[in-house]
Design a protein around this motif. Structure first.
Motif, PDB file in Angstrom:
ATOM      1  N   SER A 133       1.217   3.939  -3.045  1.00 47.85           N
ATOM      2  CA  SER A 133       0.877   5.343  -2.842  1.00 47.85           C
ATOM      3  C   SER A 133       2.004   6.263  -3.306  1.00 47.85           C
ATOM      4  O   SER A 133       1.772   7.424  -3.619  1.00 47.85           O
ATOM      5  CB  SER A 133       0.542   5.621  -1.376  1.00 47.85           C
TER       6      SER A 133
ATOM      7  N   GLY B 188      -0.698  10.384  -5.498  1.00 50.55           N
ATOM      8  CA  GLY B 188      -0.565   9.719  -4.199  1.00 50.55           C
ATOM      9  C   GLY B 188      -1.663   8.733  -3.884  1.00 50.55           C
ATOM     10  O   GLY B 188      -1.717   8.204  -2.785  1.00 50.55           O
ATOM     11  N   ASN B 189      -2.552   8.480  -4.826  1.00 50.76           N
ATOM     12  CA  ASN B 189      -3.636   7.531  -4.622  1.00 50.76           C
ATOM     13  C   ASN B 189      -3.134   6.126  -4.957  1.00 50.76           C
ATOM     14  O   ASN B 189      -2.790   5.849  -6.099  1.00 50.76           O
ATOM     15  CB  ASN B 189      -4.824   7.898  -5.516  1.00 50.76           C
ATOM     16  N   PRO B 190      -3.107   5.206  -3.981  1.00 49.53           N
ATOM     17  CA  PRO B 190      -2.574   3.869  -4.260  1.00 49.53           C
ATOM     18  C   PRO B 190      -3.465   3.062  -5.203  1.00 49.53           C
ATOM     19  O   PRO B 190      -3.018   2.092  -5.796  1.00 49.53           O
ATOM     20  CB  PRO B 190      -2.481   3.212  -2.893  1.00 49.53           C
TER      21      PRO B 190
ATOM     22  N   TYR C  98       0.842  -1.198   0.000  1.00 49.93           N
ATOM     23  CA  TYR C  98       0.000   0.000   0.000  1.00 49.93           C
ATOM     24  C   TYR C  98       0.881   1.252   0.000  1.00 49.93           C
ATOM     25  O   TYR C  98       0.637   2.199  -0.737  1.00 49.93           O
ATOM     26  CB  TYR C  98      -0.927  -0.010   1.214  1.00 49.93           C
TER      27      TYR C  98
END
Length: 70
Positions: free
Chosen positions: A45, A51-53, A41
């Motif tokens: 990210s 930055g959205n995994p 995770y």
């Protein structure tokens, strides 16, 4: 059939057993799986869109955007 049960050894009282080796191994495997998910995770990210995994990068030449190297 009840006479057969009477002749079995240890049939009068059964002691409750605790967790065995396989239960311990299952717990350890679950802990390692949770740690591996947390590591992935964090890694996702870092390279995900904004930055959205769970964000998916656009396919194609010069479309993938990675953060600047430090």
């Amino acid at each position: 059939m009840s006479q057969f049960g009477m002749q079995m050894t240890g049939a009068q009282r059964r002691r409750a057993s605790g967790p065995d080796v396989y239960t311990g191994l299952a717990v350890i495997a679950t802990v390692f799986l949770v740690v591996a998910c947390a590591v992935m995770y964090r890694a996702a990210s870092k390279v995900g869109v904004a930055g959205n995994p769970f964000g998916i990068q656009q396919a194609g030449p010069n479309q993938v955007k990675l953060p600047a190297a430090k």
